[in-house]
Design an enzyme around this catalytic site. Structure first.
Site, PDB file in Angstrom:
ATOM      1  N   GLU A  24     -64.406   9.019  58.752  1.00  0.00           N
ATOM      2  CA  GLU A  24     -65.294   8.363  57.782  1.00  0.00           C
ATOM      3  C   GLU A  24     -66.755   8.674  58.067  1.00  0.00           C
ATOM      4  O   GLU A  24     -67.540   8.957  57.151  1.00  0.00           O
ATOM      5  CB  GLU A  24     -65.070   6.848  57.788  1.00  0.00           C
ATOM      6  CG  GLU A  24     -65.957   6.130  56.775  1.00  0.00           C
ATOM      7  CD  GLU A  24     -65.835   4.618  56.824  1.00  0.00           C
ATOM      8  OE1 GLU A  24     -66.790   3.938  56.395  1.00  0.00           O
ATOM      9  OE2 GLU A  24     -64.793   4.105  57.298  1.00  0.00           O
ATOM     10  N   HIS A  74     -60.528   8.237  54.174  1.00  0.00           N
ATOM     11  CA  HIS A  74     -61.787   8.129  54.910  1.00  0.00           C
ATOM     12  C   HIS A  74     -62.944   8.859  54.242  1.00  0.00           C
ATOM     13  O   HIS A  74     -64.092   8.700  54.645  1.00  0.00           O
ATOM     14  CB  HIS A  74     -61.589   8.664  56.332  1.00  0.00           C
ATOM     15  CG  HIS A  74     -60.382   8.085  56.998  1.00  0.00           C
ATOM     16  ND1 HIS A  74     -59.188   8.773  57.083  1.00  0.00           N
ATOM     17  CD2 HIS A  74     -60.169   6.875  57.568  1.00  0.00           C
ATOM     18  CE1 HIS A  74     -58.293   8.004  57.692  1.00  0.00           C
ATOM     19  NE2 HIS A  74     -58.857   6.856  57.993  1.00  0.00           N
ATOM     20  N   CYS A  76     -66.284  -3.481  55.320  1.00  0.00           N
ATOM     21  CA  CYS A  76     -65.450  -3.851  54.184  1.00  0.00           C
ATOM     22  C   CYS A  76     -64.843  -5.236  54.368  1.00  0.00           C
ATOM     23  O   CYS A  76     -64.739  -5.765  55.478  1.00  0.00           O
ATOM     24  CB  CYS A  76     -64.362  -2.801  53.958  1.00  0.00           C
ATOM     25  SG  CYS A  76     -62.898  -2.981  54.973  1.00  0.00           S
TER      26      CYS A  76
END
Length: 312
Positions: A127, A76, A195
């Site tokens: 993250e 992360h 992502c």
């Protein structure tokens, strides 16, 4: 009576998770020292427990490891202050951060002196903590959060946004639309930060909605991308549910909600062994249920190579 189980594809481990796990394995294979990993390497208890059995020690803070120790940062990512603290203590540093998260960090460093930055993410997520440590940012999780920034954003200074990589694609679009309405001068990045794995897994779930009665998501309670998959499925199929292990499965739940066709997916940090165990238990409950790959599914073909030098 459950008649069919459709498997979503892609599901389970993404390239970033494979990268992080391989990173730890390679460092351990080439070192005789105790290896420490700061935070969970990925958000899945099974993965963490398996690494513990192999001798990896997990810590929440650098203070839990001695000076000069070998410490690996999780997938992360971490803030620059954590990296600096490790250097000050003479630690050998391994960075298993997902390359796609690293890309967001680089973007933050590039614009931190020229732009005001809105960060779209979840407060307290590892993250988000790491990325927001790169620069001063305004965290937003909802449309209401954006409205509250009206008096904090300077209209005479450039404004842009970054985002957590594991967010809901649809929800993030709504937030970006609200940012545009509230701050018409905002500069939109050429590419968003969600992502490929998050996007593809959400798309795979969406494709299945018309063909199933409910979706089963396999993932940890602290896995952001798993929770987003569940939320997405529940919008169309309210009886969709999530489990972390096979022990969480309830035949009564499936029976009571008259689920005949069940979709099955897994978060990006969920190992295949968990998927196999859950399918096996479903087959014990319903021996005649067919297990099929959902038509039109595609494989996850992305792969990240480990760097030549693992420790610094």
């Amino acid at each position: 009576m459950l008649e069919k189980i459709y498997l979503a594809n892609p599901r389970g481990f993404c390239a970033g998770v494979k990268y992080a796990i391989s990173y730890v394995e390679q460092v351990q294979a080439n070192s005789e020292e105790q290896i420490y990993v700061r935070k969970e390497i990925v958000h899945n208890r099974r993965v963490v427990e398996d690494m513990k059995k192999n001798g990896i020690r997990f810590i929440n803070d650098l203070d839990e490891a001695p000076n000069g120790a070998t410490v690996i940062f999780s997938a992360h990512g971490v803030s620059p202050s954590v990296v600096e603290a490790a250097k000050q203590r003479g630690m050998k540093i391994g960075d298993a951060t997902c390359p796609l998260v690293t890309r967001v960090h680089r973007k933050a460093r590039k614009i931190k002196d020229t732009h005001q930055i809105i960060y779209i993410g979840h407060e307290g997520h590892d993250e988000a903590i790491g990325t927001m440590g790169e620069a001063e940012m305004f965290l937003v999780e909802s449309l209401e959060d954006i409205i509250s920034l009206k008096d904090k954003i300077d209209p005479n200074k450039p404004l842009t946004y970054l985002m957590q990589t594991t967010l809901s694609v649809a929800d993030t679009k709504n937030i970006i639309d609200q940012i545009s309405k509230t701050f018409p001068f905002v500069e939109h990045p050429s590419k968003d930060d969600i992502c490929y794995a998050t996007t593809e897994r959400q798309e795979a779930v969406s494709l299945m909605m018309d063909k199933i009665d409910a979706m089963l998501v396999i993932g940890a309670d602290n896995s952001s991308n798993s929770l987003r998959l569940l939320q997405l499925a529940q919008k169309s199929k309210p009886h969709s549910f999530k489990v972390s292990t096979a022990d969480d499965l309830s035949k009564e739940y499936i029976q009571n909600n008259e689920i005949k066709i069940l979709g099955l997916t897994a978060g990006a940090s969920t190992p295949q062994v968990l998927v196999d165990e859950i399918i096996s238990k479903l087959k014990i409950f319903y021996p005649n249920a067919n297990v099929e790959l959902f038509p039109g599914s595609r494989d996850d073909s992305m792969n990240f190579k480990l760097p030549g030098v693992l420790l610094s």
